[in-house]
Write an enzyme that holds these catalytic residues in place. Sequence first.
Site, PDB file in Angstrom:
ATOM      1  N   SER A  10      -4.457   0.669  -6.869  1.00 19.64           N
ATOM      2  CA  SER A  10      -4.773  -0.357  -5.876  1.00 19.64           C
ATOM      3  C   SER A  10      -6.238  -0.730  -6.018  1.00 19.64           C
ATOM      4  CB  SER A  10      -4.515   0.161  -4.464  1.00 19.64           C
ATOM      5  OG  SER A  10      -5.204  -0.679  -3.545  1.00 19.64           O
ATOM      6  N   HIS A  35      -2.039  -3.147  -8.600  1.00 19.57           N
ATOM      7  CA  HIS A  35      -1.613  -3.350  -7.212  1.00 19.57           C
ATOM      8  C   HIS A  35      -2.725  -4.076  -6.444  1.00 19.57           C
ATOM      9  CE1 HIS A  35       0.828  -2.384  -3.642  1.00 19.57           C
ATOM     10  NE2 HIS A  35      -0.329  -2.194  -3.021  1.00 19.57           N
ATOM     11  N   ASP A  37      -3.873  -5.674  -2.943  1.00 22.40           N
ATOM     12  CA  ASP A  37      -3.645  -5.649  -1.500  1.00 22.40           C
ATOM     13  C   ASP A  37      -4.281  -6.860  -0.834  1.00 22.40           C
ATOM     14  OD1 ASP A  37      -2.205  -3.174  -1.025  1.00 22.40           O
ATOM     15  OD2 ASP A  37      -4.008  -2.167  -1.754  1.00 22.40           O
ATOM     16  N   MET A  39      -4.947  -8.750   2.617  1.00 23.29           N
ATOM     17  CA  MET A  39      -5.004  -8.480   4.064  1.00 23.29           C
ATOM     18  C   MET A  39      -5.689  -9.636   4.774  1.00 23.29           C
ATOM     19  SD  MET A  39      -6.135  -4.499   4.024  1.00 23.29           S
ATOM     20  CE  MET A  39      -5.348  -3.304   2.929  1.00 23.29           C
ATOM     21  N   HIS A  68       0.761  -7.237  -2.901  1.00 23.35           N
ATOM     22  CA  HIS A  68       1.265  -6.696  -1.638  1.00 23.35           C
ATOM     23  C   HIS A  68       0.652  -7.510  -0.499  1.00 23.35           C
ATOM     24  CE1 HIS A  68       1.229  -2.905   1.208  1.00 23.35           C
ATOM     25  NE2 HIS A  68       2.032  -3.863   1.635  1.00 23.35           N
ATOM     26  N   MET A  70      -0.096  -8.320   3.102  1.00 22.06           N
ATOM     27  CA  MET A  70      -0.171  -7.809   4.482  1.00 22.06           C
ATOM     28  C   MET A  70      -0.778  -8.922   5.322  1.00 22.06           C
ATOM     29  SD  MET A  70      -1.430  -4.009   3.420  1.00 22.06           S
ATOM     30  CE  MET A  70      -1.948  -4.618   1.814  1.00 22.06           C
ATOM     31  N   MET A 139       5.555   2.520   2.666  1.00 17.74           N
ATOM     32  CA  MET A 139       4.173   2.867   3.021  1.00 17.74           C
ATOM     33  C   MET A 139       4.071   4.354   3.353  1.00 17.74           C
ATOM     34  SD  MET A 139       2.279   0.034   2.835  1.00 17.74           S
ATOM     35  CE  MET A 139       0.815   0.939   3.300  1.00 17.74           C
ATOM     36  N   ASP A 177       3.126   3.798  -1.294  1.00 19.14           N
ATOM     37  CA  ASP A 177       1.782   3.215  -1.195  1.00 19.14           C
ATOM     38  C   ASP A 177       1.025   3.808  -0.016  1.00 19.14           C
ATOM     39  OD1 ASP A 177      -0.449   1.585  -1.247  1.00 19.14           O
ATOM     40  OD2 ASP A 177       0.622  -0.251  -0.684  1.00 19.14           O
TER      41      ASP A 177
HETATM   42  C1  DX5 Z   1      -3.056   0.184   2.426  1.00 14.65           C
HETATM   43  C2  DX5 Z   1      -2.808  -0.445   1.069  1.00 14.65           C
HETATM   44  C3  DX5 Z   1      -2.814   0.557  -0.020  1.00 14.65           C
HETATM   45  C4  DX5 Z   1      -4.123   1.269  -0.159  1.00 14.65           C
HETATM   46  C5  DX5 Z   1      -3.900   2.609  -0.767  1.00 14.65           C
HETATM   47  O1  DX5 Z   1      -2.895  -0.766   3.407  1.00 14.65           O
HETATM   48  O2  DX5 Z   1      -1.575  -1.112   1.040  1.00 14.65           O
HETATM   49  O3  DX5 Z   1      -2.417  -0.033  -1.247  1.00 14.65           O
HETATM   50  O4  DX5 Z   1      -5.034   0.562  -0.971  1.00 14.65           O
HETATM   51  O5  DX5 Z   1      -5.101   3.296  -0.781  1.00 14.65           O
HETATM   52  P1  DX5 Z   1      -5.164   4.865  -1.057  1.00 14.65           P
HETATM   53  O6  DX5 Z   1      -4.491   5.107  -2.360  1.00 14.65           O
HETATM   54  O7  DX5 Z   1      -6.626   5.121  -1.093  1.00 14.65           O
HETATM   55  O8  DX5 Z   1      -4.456   5.530   0.083  1.00 14.65           O
HETATM   56 ZN    ZN Z   2      -0.694  -1.824  -0.983  1.00 16.25          ZN
END
Ligand code: DX5
Ligand code: ZN
Length: 221
Positions: A10, A35, A37, A39, A68, A70, A139, A177
């Site tokens: 990620s 990956h 993310d 947000m 991904h 969010m 998750m 994840d």
């Molecule tokens: C959380 C994200 C993850 C996050 C994982 O909301 O979707 O992808 O980056 O981070 P680690 O591996 O540090 O838990």
């Molecule tokens: Zn993620």
Amino acid sequence: MQQAVRIAPSILAADFARMGEEVRAITEAGADYVHIDVMDGHFVPNMTLGPDMVAALRPYSDLVFDVHLMIAPADPFIEPFAKAGADIITVHPESGPHLHRTVQMIKALGKKAGVSLNPATPVDVVDLLLEDIDLILCMGVNPGFGGQSFIPSTLDKLQILRRKIDACGRTIDLEVDGGINMETAPQAAAAGADLLVAGTATFKGGPEAYAGNIERLRGGR
Ligand code: DX5
Ligand code: ZN
């Protein structure tokens, strides 16, 4: 016997000021997917990046871009992310009222579709979509931040999802994840995950450590 797992670093845990180089570095270090993310500060309490960043990163890697989302609503941004170079687009059921339609929208753009389950989201949400989706993201933490601790009940959920996927007979990635590290990676793999997202655990130690980190997460020494 433990299955071979794939690793999706990620980039949330990468150096944002050097993101292109970071994506190139994990690609050369043996990552399987990138990956990404996304947000919005609304669906989750943090903000990251948008389609322009995905497009800017595209030349730095030939790996699958595993995006991904969010964000809520997600539908207006599916096409921009598809055009920016996403290969897989994953949405949360809570991000809009018509999950089936969102999945069809992703597929109509020629992309693979994923559904992401928060820790309190029931696994049954995917039951009527197993013929349509390419990935289930389970998750291991509440979404929004990297570096959180893995929620142990995720392992039970992964086992149930593994059985559902095997029973349906289609190829569907089971991705976990959040909270994946050297201790939880083998547990998640044993529970049935075949794709591990790892932010903190991949990027720890800087670029010279990435290849070793990825190899250890995969189960090697
Ligand atoms: C959380 C994200 C993850 C996050 C994982 O909301 O979707 O992808 O980056 O981070 P680690 O591996 O540090 O838990
Ligand atoms: Zn993620």
